[in-house]
Design an enzyme around this catalytic site. Structure first.
Site, short mmCIF file in Angstrom:
data_model
loop_
_atom_site.label_atom_id
_atom_site.label_comp_id
_atom_site.label_asym_id
_atom_site.label_seq_id
_atom_site.Cartn_x
_atom_site.Cartn_y
_atom_site.Cartn_z
N ASP A 23 -4.49 -4.85 6.08
CA ASP A 23 -5.07 -5.44 5.09
C ASP A 23 -3.70 -6.73 4.49
O ASP A 23 -2.86 -5.99 4.33
CB ASP A 23 -5.23 -4.88 3.75
N HIS A 69 -2.63 -0.94 -3.25
CA HIS A 69 -3.65 -0.10 -3.32
C HIS A 69 -3.69 1.30 -3.92
O HIS A 69 -2.65 1.95 -3.87
CB HIS A 69 -3.95 0.22 -1.60
N SER A 99 0.80 -1.20 -0.07
CA SER A 99 -0.16 -0.17 -0.19
C SER A 99 0.62 1.42 0.06
O SER A 99 1.72 1.58 -0.81
CB SER A 99 -1.02 0.12 1.32
#
Length: 352
Positions: free
Chosen positions: A296, A200, A174
């Protein structure tokens, strides 16, 4: 600090950020030269920056900041092909994340993207600025409802069935991940296992990101399309706004690109990819979780390890934001912790 040549956009961004607890916009500027003057008086912790402005473009301004006093920068860009290309240049120049700019439907922006903006700024504030400066070369949260990977791919027990010798690599990252992925993928030889990636990033930007990497790497890199085959020497990047799953057909692997609710407030979600890799590839997979805020991928990496896969988490020293790797380590999902510079070698040696 918010730097954008549109007074309307500045007003909207400032309103959203100032309403968030713990965030204060200390200054705004209509162009980088005005921003430089104001920064001499008070230096911000995070800069929200447009890339297309008069007098000095955002990329030049960003490079100046990163060379003189590295500071977390969030790019606020339009959802256009040109905007996506320029945003990729900004990420390569040291920006930590990208959010989409408010369009004419400002009410819709406040409904759909305000939380994403706030979360991205918070994430940027935690970035390792020393690593930012060292990483310079020439994500985003979505809905408040937090789903798990069960909404896309229900959990099942047991290891992957039917054996195959084909190896795959699943990578999740991310904040700071665009630079990290560039460092890893450009170091890989043309002959290496097939790779599937979740970074992401908003929709419209992943295609430009993949195209940029494809021009830099020995391996092929592309934005994943439904039913693309995962093959040696190629990396597939999940399209923004869609989930990416690994599927098995006989001895070959394919990807499935799915709509669906955000998982861990992200779409694409690393947990979804990792769970599908655990199920489809089992011990033939290598799972890698890299820099990023939040958790995540932590649960999914553990599922991969439990299915027999080798699993790696990026270390704190080389992470821009040591959130996702830290949580994966905490849950027991990583069997090894490595610096970013060792990842490419590990991909080649572990999966031979």
């Amino acid at each position: 600090m918010v730097v954008d040549d549109s007074a309307v956009v500045r007003q909207v961004l400032v309103g959203v950020l100032n309403e968030a607890p713990g965030i204060e916009v200390i200054a705004t500027a209509a162009d980088p030269l005005l921003a430089i003057e104001k920064m001499r008086q008070q230096w911000p912790d995070v800069i929200v920056l447009d890339v297309e402005m008069p007098r000095m473009d955002g990329i030049t301004f960003l490079r100046k900041i990163m060379s003189e006093r590295p500071t977390p920068v969030v790019i606020c860009s339009t959802l256009t092909e040109k905007g996506a290309r320029v945003t990729m240049d900004a990420l390569a120049a040291g920006a930590v994340a990208v959010v989409t700019k408010p369009r004419l439907g400002l009410k819709q922006f406040l409904t759909d993207s305000a939380d994403e903006l706030v979360a991205t700024v918070r994430s940027a504030a935690r970035a390792n600025v020393k690593r930012l400066a060292a990483r310079v070369t020439a994500a985003p949260l979505e809905a408040e409802v937090k789903h798990t990977a069960d909404v896309i791919l229900p959990a099942q027990t047991g290891r992957a069935l039917a054996q195959t010798t084909e190896r795959i690599v699943a990578i999740g990252t991310s904040t700071g991940g665009t630079q990290a992925l560039e460092e890893v993928l450009t170091a890989l030889p043309r002959v290496c296992p097939g790779i599937v990636i979740v970074q992401h990033m908003p929709e419209k930007f992943t295609a430009a990101f993949a195209a940029r990497l494809n021009g830099l790497c020995q391996i092929a890199v592309k934005e994943a399309a439904n039913n693309d085959r995962v093959m040696p020497g190629r990396a597939l990047i999940a399209p923004g706004g869609k989930h990416l799953l690994l599927r098995r057909s006989g001895a070959q692997y394919f990807v499935e690109v799915l709509e669906g609710p955000p998982v861990n407030r992200h779409r694409p979600s690393v947990d979804v990819l990792f769970r599908s890799a655990a199920r489809a590839a089992g011990s033939n997979a290598l799972g890698i979780i890299m820099t990023g805020m939040g958790d995540d991928g932590a649960a999914g990496l553990l599922e991969m390890r439990q299915a027999g896969a080798r699993t790696i988490a990026q270390d704190e020293h080389t992470s821009i934001v040591f959130g996702m790797p830290k949580e994966a380590i905490k849950r027991g999902g990583a069997d090894r912790i490595l610096p970013l510079g060792a990842m490419a070698r590990e991909i080649v040696t572990q999966l031979q």
